[in-house]
Write a protein that holds these residues in place. Structure first.
Motif, mmCIF file in Angstrom:
data_model
loop_
_atom_site.group_PDB
_atom_site.id
_atom_site.type_symbol
_atom_site.label_atom_id
_atom_site.label_comp_id
_atom_site.label_asym_id
_atom_site.label_seq_id
_atom_site.Cartn_x
_atom_site.Cartn_y
_atom_site.Cartn_z
ATOM 1 N N GLY A 7 0.836 -1.200 0.000
ATOM 2 C CA GLY A 7 0.000 0.000 0.000
ATOM 3 C C GLY A 7 0.866 1.244 0.000
ATOM 4 O O GLY A 7 2.087 1.172 -0.183
ATOM 5 N N ALA A 8 0.243 2.375 0.210
ATOM 6 C CA ALA A 8 0.964 3.648 0.250
ATOM 7 C C ALA A 8 2.108 3.567 1.257
ATOM 8 O O ALA A 8 1.957 2.947 2.321
ATOM 9 C CB ALA A 8 0.011 4.764 0.635
ATOM 10 N N ASN A 9 3.230 4.130 0.911
ATOM 11 C CA ASN A 9 4.408 4.057 1.783
ATOM 12 C C ASN A 9 5.277 5.295 1.586
ATOM 13 O O ASN A 9 4.915 6.199 0.826
ATOM 14 C CB ASN A 9 5.179 2.758 1.491
ATOM 15 C CG ASN A 9 5.541 2.648 0.028
ATOM 16 O OD1 ASN A 9 6.307 3.456 -0.481
ATOM 17 N ND2 ASN A 9 4.950 1.679 -0.671
ATOM 18 N N SER A 10 6.426 5.285 2.261
ATOM 19 C CA SER A 10 7.290 6.467 2.233
ATOM 20 C C SER A 10 7.897 6.747 0.862
ATOM 21 O O SER A 10 8.344 7.855 0.575
ATOM 22 C CB SER A 10 8.420 6.295 3.248
ATOM 23 O OG SER A 10 9.171 5.132 2.940
ATOM 24 N N LEU A 11 7.906 5.746 0.008
ATOM 25 C CA LEU A 11 8.483 5.913 -1.327
ATOM 26 C C LEU A 11 7.430 6.268 -2.374
ATOM 27 O O LEU A 11 7.687 7.021 -3.303
ATOM 28 C CB LEU A 11 9.205 4.613 -1.734
ATOM 29 C CG LEU A 11 10.003 4.616 -3.018
ATOM 30 C CD1 LEU A 11 11.100 5.683 -2.983
ATOM 31 C CD2 LEU A 11 10.616 3.241 -3.270
ATOM 32 N N ASP A 12 6.239 5.700 -2.220
ATOM 33 C CA ASP A 12 5.211 5.892 -3.245
ATOM 34 C C ASP A 12 3.830 5.942 -2.597
ATOM 35 O O ASP A 12 3.373 4.958 -2.011
ATOM 36 C CB ASP A 12 5.282 4.739 -4.252
ATOM 37 C CG ASP A 12 4.504 5.027 -5.519
ATOM 38 O OD1 ASP A 12 3.361 5.510 -5.415
ATOM 39 O OD2 ASP A 12 5.044 4.768 -6.603
ATOM 40 N N SER A 13 3.186 7.053 -2.732
ATOM 41 C CA SER A 13 1.877 7.237 -2.095
ATOM 42 C C SER A 13 0.789 6.375 -2.729
ATOM 43 O O SER A 13 -0.292 6.232 -2.164
ATOM 44 C CB SER A 13 1.471 8.713 -2.136
ATOM 45 O OG SER A 13 1.402 9.146 -3.473
ATOM 46 N N SER A 14 1.058 5.806 -3.906
ATOM 47 C CA SER A 14 0.084 4.908 -4.532
ATOM 48 C C SER A 14 0.340 3.452 -4.175
ATOM 49 O O SER A 14 -0.476 2.591 -4.446
ATOM 50 C CB SER A 14 0.127 5.050 -6.067
ATOM 51 O OG SER A 14 -0.281 6.336 -6.447
ATOM 52 N N GLY A 15 1.497 3.189 -3.598
ATOM 53 C CA GLY A 15 1.873 1.814 -3.303
ATOM 54 C C GLY A 15 2.777 1.249 -4.383
ATOM 55 O O GLY A 15 3.067 1.908 -5.385
ATOM 56 N N ILE A 16 3.232 0.024 -4.179
ATOM 57 C CA ILE A 16 4.228 -0.602 -5.056
ATOM 58 C C ILE A 16 3.825 -2.042 -5.352
ATOM 59 O O ILE A 16 3.348 -2.757 -4.466
ATOM 60 C CB ILE A 16 5.622 -0.564 -4.375
ATOM 61 C CG1 ILE A 16 6.075 0.891 -4.210
ATOM 62 C CG2 ILE A 16 6.653 -1.366 -5.167
ATOM 63 C CD1 ILE A 16 7.367 1.059 -3.411
ATOM 64 N N LEU A 17 4.013 -2.442 -6.594
ATOM 65 C CA LEU A 17 3.836 -3.847 -6.972
ATOM 66 C C LEU A 17 5.226 -4.466 -7.083
ATOM 67 O O LEU A 17 6.109 -3.902 -7.738
ATOM 68 C CB LEU A 17 3.142 -3.974 -8.334
ATOM 69 C CG LEU A 17 1.684 -3.547 -8.424
ATOM 70 C CD1 LEU A 17 1.174 -3.749 -9.851
ATOM 71 C CD2 LEU A 17 0.828 -4.321 -7.443
ATOM 72 N N ILE A 18 5.396 -5.632 -6.463
ATOM 73 C CA ILE A 18 6.677 -6.345 -6.548
ATOM 74 C C ILE A 18 6.427 -7.625 -7.332
ATOM 75 O O ILE A 18 5.439 -8.335 -7.092
ATOM 76 C CB ILE A 18 7.215 -6.700 -5.147
ATOM 77 C CG1 ILE A 18 7.308 -5.434 -4.287
ATOM 78 C CG2 ILE A 18 8.580 -7.380 -5.245
ATOM 79 C CD1 ILE A 18 7.554 -5.726 -2.814
#
Ligand code: FES
Length: 161
Positions: A81-92
């Motif tokens: 989810g939203a985090n310190s790097l990307d407010s939209s979240g990240i897909l790994i």
């Protein structure tokens, strides 16, 4: 009959000066009113997106945690989810034993948050764009690949930046 007054600034008649001014203002008004439309489409230029807007702090993922069990083998994926790097979240996405990829969940069409990968595809519910596990567009209206982060692995720790 009186001569038309001359404007000192342009040396033209008052009427010509007013017409000139209105045309100029109209151009500015058009330009200003067009800005929101242009901004709304600014992500559709066809070039890669730089994720996160820069300046965010790296995110770490501990592969030994049960919530990331889906990344245990190639082909697996996880969504943050939203985090310190990307407010939209990240897909790994784990592409191979040693290669992990990370993408912004910010849809390159108009910025909605895209869903986790399912069957190798991430879908945006806003207008139906779809993205592959390489981040590229499968289905529009988006026409730019997802923003991609760098992933470094040390043991069970992935550092996404
Ligand atoms: Fe329009 Fe994602 S925001 S398809």
């Amino acid at each position: 009959m009186d001569k038309p007054e001359k404007n000192e600034e342009c040396g033209c008649s008052r009427r010509a000066f007013i017409e000139k001014t209105i045309k100029g203002a109209g151009g500015l008004l058009f330009a200003a009113s067009s800005l929101p439309m242009l901004a709304g489409c600014s992500d559709d230029s066809g070039s890669p997106v730089s994720p996160g807007g820069g300046g965010g702090s790296p995110v770490t993922v501990d592969l030994s945690q049960s919530q990331f069990a889906s990344l245990a083998s190639p082909g697996g994926s996880a969504a943050l989810g939203a985090n310190s790097l990307d407010s939209s979240g990240i897909l790994i996405y784990r592409e191979s034993e040693s290669v992990f990829k990370a993408f912004s969940r910010r849809c390159t069409h108009s910025g909605c948050t895209i869903n986790p990968f399912s069957g190798g595809i991430s879908r945006c519910d806003c207008h139906g764009s779809q993205f592959s596990t390489s981040g590229s567009v499968v289905t529009g209206p988006a026409n730019r690949a997802l923003g991609q982060y760098t992933v470094n692995r040390e043991g069970n720790i992935l550092t996404i930046s």
